[in-house]
Design a protein around this motif. Structure first.
Motif, PDB file in Angstrom:
ATOM      1  N   TYR A 158       1.801  -3.766  10.137  1.00 55.04           N
ATOM      2  CA  TYR A 158       1.518  -3.687   8.678  1.00 55.04           C
ATOM      3  C   TYR A 158       1.653  -5.210   8.416  1.00 55.04           C
ATOM      4  O   TYR A 158       2.861  -5.706   7.971  1.00 55.04           O
ATOM      5  CB  TYR A 158       2.651  -2.983   7.841  1.00 55.04           C
ATOM      6  N   GLU A 212       0.494   3.598   1.944  1.00 52.64           N
ATOM      7  CA  GLU A 212       0.889   4.007   3.456  1.00 52.64           C
ATOM      8  C   GLU A 212       2.234   3.112   3.728  1.00 52.64           C
ATOM      9  O   GLU A 212       3.016   3.878   4.349  1.00 52.64           O
ATOM     10  CB  GLU A 212      -0.471   3.425   4.192  1.00 52.64           C
ATOM     11  N   SER A 271       0.756  -0.984  -0.063  1.00 48.18           N
ATOM     12  CA  SER A 271       0.057  -0.133  -0.090  1.00 48.18           C
ATOM     13  C   SER A 271       0.840   1.254  -0.075  1.00 48.18           C
ATOM     14  O   SER A 271       1.916   1.187   0.394  1.00 48.18           O
ATOM     15  CB  SER A 271      -0.651   0.155   1.134  1.00 48.18           C
ATOM     16  N   GLU A 297       5.052   4.685   2.278  1.00 45.03           N
ATOM     17  CA  GLU A 297       5.432   6.017   2.792  1.00 45.03           C
ATOM     18  C   GLU A 297       6.057   5.780   4.162  1.00 45.03           C
ATOM     19  O   GLU A 297       7.194   6.367   4.644  1.00 45.03           O
ATOM     20  CB  GLU A 297       4.480   6.812   2.983  1.00 45.03           C
ATOM     21  N   LYS A 298       5.862   4.727   4.841  1.00 44.70           N
ATOM     22  CA  LYS A 298       6.290   4.619   6.292  1.00 44.70           C
ATOM     23  C   LYS A 298       7.709   3.972   6.079  1.00 44.70           C
ATOM     24  O   LYS A 298       8.619   4.357   6.834  1.00 44.70           O
ATOM     25  CB  LYS A 298       5.459   3.463   7.036  1.00 44.70           C
TER      26      LYS A 298
END
Length: 206
Positions: free
Chosen positions: A115, A14, A12, A17-18
């Motif tokens: 995650y 997200e 994803s 980006e993490k």
């Protein structure tokens, strides 16, 4: 570090980006050692550009190629060694000019917890590397050296999308775990068969 262009890294936005937030980027020149055997692993690498070859060395100093790490992939050996606070059992070398995003080992547990897709990525990677290592065992045990050499040349050409390789006979011999004279003799035979064209530190597949 932008990961969205990595088709192999199925995650994803997200998570990407993490990872970019937690990690730090480094570049390595072709042939540069990224990780030595017996070194402690402080971060997990994710290749964002270029490629890495992972080698294993025996007690006599002979080396053999285990597998390549391509963009969007990581090193499962580093992951396992890092989480167990163990030293590296392999050597990683930049096959070409390479960019890597390193994820600090103390952040890996956090990623697994928050995650689930990160854990899925690790499992899929583990499965792929296991199959590649089985191929190495099968090649060493059952294939003739000329077949192994041709397969290696094909893999290298596929990796860089070019049928001409800038490589020495010594380098090929190291990756196959054999002697330079053996590789030189086999390459000359392949050239006579019309399979390759040899140049100064160059091999072209025909």
């Amino acid at each position: 570090m932008e990961l969205s262009n990595l088709s192999e890294f199925k995650s994803s936005k997200e998570l990407r980006e993490k990872l970019a937030d937690l990690g730090f980027a480094k570049t390595f020149d072709e042939g540069e050692i990224i990780l030595n055997e017996n070194a402690y692993i402080k971060a997990i690498p994710i290749v964002t550009k270029g490629s890495i070859k992972v080698m294993r060395t025996d007690e006599d100093g002979r080396e053999i190629l285990l597998y390549y790490i391509k963009p969007g992939e990581s090193c499962i050996m580093s992951f396992l060694g890092g989480i167990h606070q163990d030293t590296s059992k392999v050597k990683a070398i930049a096959e070409e000019d390479t960019e890597i995003l390193f994820i600090p080992i103390d952040k890996v547990g956090l990623l697994i917890k928050d995650y689930p897709e990160w854990l899925d990525f690790i499992f899929r990677l583990y499965h792929k590397r296991f199959e590649e290592l089985l191929e190495v065992v099968n090649a060493v045990a059952f294939k003739k050296m000329d077949e192994r050499l041709l397969n290696l040349l094909q893999k290298k050409c596929e990796l860089i999308s070019n049928k001409t390789l800038s490589v020495t006979h010594e380098q090929l011999a190291n990756e196959l775990g054999t002697a330079r004279v053996v590789v030189s003799r086999l390459l000359k035979h392949m050239e006579d068969q019309g399979l390759v064209k040899l140049g100064r530190n160059k091999v072209s597949l025909l």
